[in-house]
Design a protein around this motif. Sequence first.
Motif, short mmCIF file in Angstrom:
data_model
loop_
_atom_site.label_atom_id
_atom_site.label_comp_id
_atom_site.label_asym_id
_atom_site.label_seq_id
_atom_site.Cartn_x
_atom_site.Cartn_y
_atom_site.Cartn_z
N TYR A 1 9.50 22.03 -15.01
CA TYR A 1 10.79 21.30 -15.88
C TYR A 1 11.75 22.25 -16.53
O TYR A 1 12.88 21.99 -16.90
CB TYR A 1 9.61 20.70 -17.02
CG TYR A 1 8.66 19.85 -16.73
CD1 TYR A 1 9.14 18.71 -16.32
CD2 TYR A 1 7.14 20.12 -16.48
CE1 TYR A 1 8.30 17.71 -15.78
CE2 TYR A 1 6.55 19.36 -16.06
CZ TYR A 1 6.76 18.04 -15.57
OH TYR A 1 5.89 17.05 -15.19
N ASN B 1 10.25 10.29 -15.00
CA ASN B 1 10.49 10.46 -16.28
C ASN B 1 8.76 10.50 -16.85
O ASN B 1 8.06 9.67 -16.86
CB ASN B 1 11.05 9.23 -17.12
CG ASN B 1 10.91 9.67 -18.49
OD1 ASN B 1 10.29 10.51 -19.15
ND2 ASN B 1 12.28 8.76 -19.27
N ILE B 2 8.57 11.87 -16.81
CA ILE B 2 7.03 12.28 -17.45
C ILE B 2 6.67 11.55 -18.66
O ILE B 2 5.68 11.39 -18.79
CB ILE B 2 7.13 13.97 -17.51
CG1 ILE B 2 5.69 14.24 -18.03
CG2 ILE B 2 8.13 14.46 -18.60
CD1 ILE B 2 5.29 15.62 -17.85
N ALA C 1 13.24 12.82 -22.04
CA ALA C 1 12.63 13.79 -20.96
C ALA C 1 13.44 14.69 -20.66
O ALA C 1 13.17 15.92 -20.78
CB ALA C 1 12.09 13.01 -19.76
N GLN C 2 14.76 14.27 -20.37
CA GLN C 2 16.02 15.21 -20.25
C GLN C 2 16.24 16.44 -21.11
O GLN C 2 16.36 17.41 -21.23
CB GLN C 2 17.17 14.72 -19.74
CG GLN C 2 17.08 14.07 -18.55
CD GLN C 2 18.50 13.00 -18.36
OE1 GLN C 2 18.85 12.39 -19.01
NE2 GLN C 2 18.80 12.98 -16.77
N ARG D 1 14.40 21.69 -14.01
CA ARG D 1 15.18 20.49 -14.40
C ARG D 1 16.08 20.78 -15.67
O ARG D 1 17.41 20.18 -15.37
CB ARG D 1 14.31 19.20 -14.65
CG ARG D 1 13.45 18.96 -13.44
CD ARG D 1 12.51 17.80 -13.71
NE ARG D 1 11.69 17.56 -12.34
CZ ARG D 1 10.75 16.81 -12.45
NH1 ARG D 1 10.29 15.94 -13.32
NH2 ARG D 1 9.94 16.66 -11.13
N GLU E 1 3.51 17.76 -10.99
CA GLU E 1 4.71 17.43 -11.85
C GLU E 1 5.10 16.01 -11.16
O GLU E 1 5.49 15.88 -10.04
CB GLU E 1 5.48 18.44 -12.02
CG GLU E 1 5.10 19.51 -12.78
CD GLU E 1 4.47 20.51 -11.84
OE1 GLU E 1 4.43 20.40 -10.66
OE2 GLU E 1 3.77 21.31 -12.61
N ASN F 1 13.01 23.26 -23.01
CA ASN F 1 12.44 24.20 -22.26
C ASN F 1 13.08 25.33 -21.58
O ASN F 1 12.80 26.34 -21.71
CB ASN F 1 11.50 23.48 -21.22
CG ASN F 1 10.33 23.00 -22.04
OD1 ASN F 1 9.93 22.97 -23.15
ND2 ASN F 1 9.63 21.68 -21.29
N TRP G 1 13.91 17.31 -23.65
CA TRP G 1 13.00 18.16 -23.76
C TRP G 1 12.93 19.24 -22.59
O TRP G 1 12.55 20.33 -22.86
CB TRP G 1 11.43 17.57 -23.64
CG TRP G 1 11.15 16.51 -24.95
CD1 TRP G 1 11.09 15.32 -24.91
CD2 TRP G 1 10.92 17.15 -26.10
NE1 TRP G 1 10.67 15.20 -26.29
CE2 TRP G 1 10.65 16.15 -27.09
CE3 TRP G 1 11.02 18.62 -26.83
CZ2 TRP G 1 10.51 16.14 -28.43
CZ3 TRP G 1 10.80 18.58 -28.04
CH2 TRP G 1 10.45 17.67 -28.85
N ASN G 2 13.20 18.78 -21.45
CA ASN G 2 13.62 19.90 -20.46
C ASN G 2 14.45 20.86 -20.77
O ASN G 2 14.53 22.04 -20.53
CB ASN G 2 14.18 19.10 -19.12
CG ASN G 2 13.21 18.28 -18.33
OD1 ASN G 2 11.88 18.42 -18.92
ND2 ASN G 2 13.49 17.40 -17.46
N VAL H 1 6.73 17.87 -23.07
CA VAL H 1 6.73 18.22 -21.69
C VAL H 1 6.24 19.78 -21.51
O VAL H 1 6.55 20.73 -21.96
CB VAL H 1 8.28 18.15 -21.22
CG1 VAL H 1 8.71 18.70 -19.86
CG2 VAL H 1 8.71 16.78 -21.49
#
Length: 167
Positions: free
Chosen positions: A61, A161-162, A133-134, A64, A157, A140, A136-137, A55
């Motif tokens: 992000y 879900n990326i 994904a959450q 998020r 973006e 970040n 990894w957010n 991500v």
Amino acid sequence: MSYKTLLLTLILATGTLWAQEQKPAPSPNATPTAATVVPHPAEISAEDKARKNPVPFNEVYVARGKKIYATQCAFCHGERGDGKGEVAYDMKLSLPNFTKPQLLDKRTDGELFTIIGNGADPMPPQTGRLTDAQRWNLVNYLRALSGKVPDKATGKEPEENILEIQK
Ligand code: HEC
């Protein structure tokens, strides 16, 4: 459990909750006393350490991650990541200060992703609760808390879900 025992348990539990509510709010400068702190104890495999963050580290992000952090992490790690959350205070945990860059600099993104997934008692494991994904957010967002400045948003973006989109 008999009906009476159940009733008693309920009364006791309610009493405990009530007692907890009566406690004065922790002073923002209070230092938790007991040293329950340990460096994250779990063995993290070389593969997990080397896992790349898929991500992008940008404002979208990070924002998020911030939202998830506010509901899932702040009550222990503190709104600003300084380790002074209410629960940390109540449980006398003394937690790592994420705002000190030296602390998280030692961890790879893959390590942070794994730690968030596995948890470490009393930290709840997030695998199965949050999507990859959450998580990894969140990684970040932790980087941003420790002083790194995220890139500007690209405006492209995806809402969804990326990680699904990147496949
Ligand atoms: C119940 C309290 C609690 C909650 C909720 C919690 N943590 Fe923790 N966390 C801890 C404790 C205690 C430690 C320190 C001990 C350890 O590392 O095992 C810790 C350690 C960590 C570490 C390791 C820091 C390091 O380098 O050693 C990271 C990263 C972390 N937490 C992130 C999170 C994130 C992100 C969330 C939300 C999804 C979260 N935690 C939710 C209690 C909590």
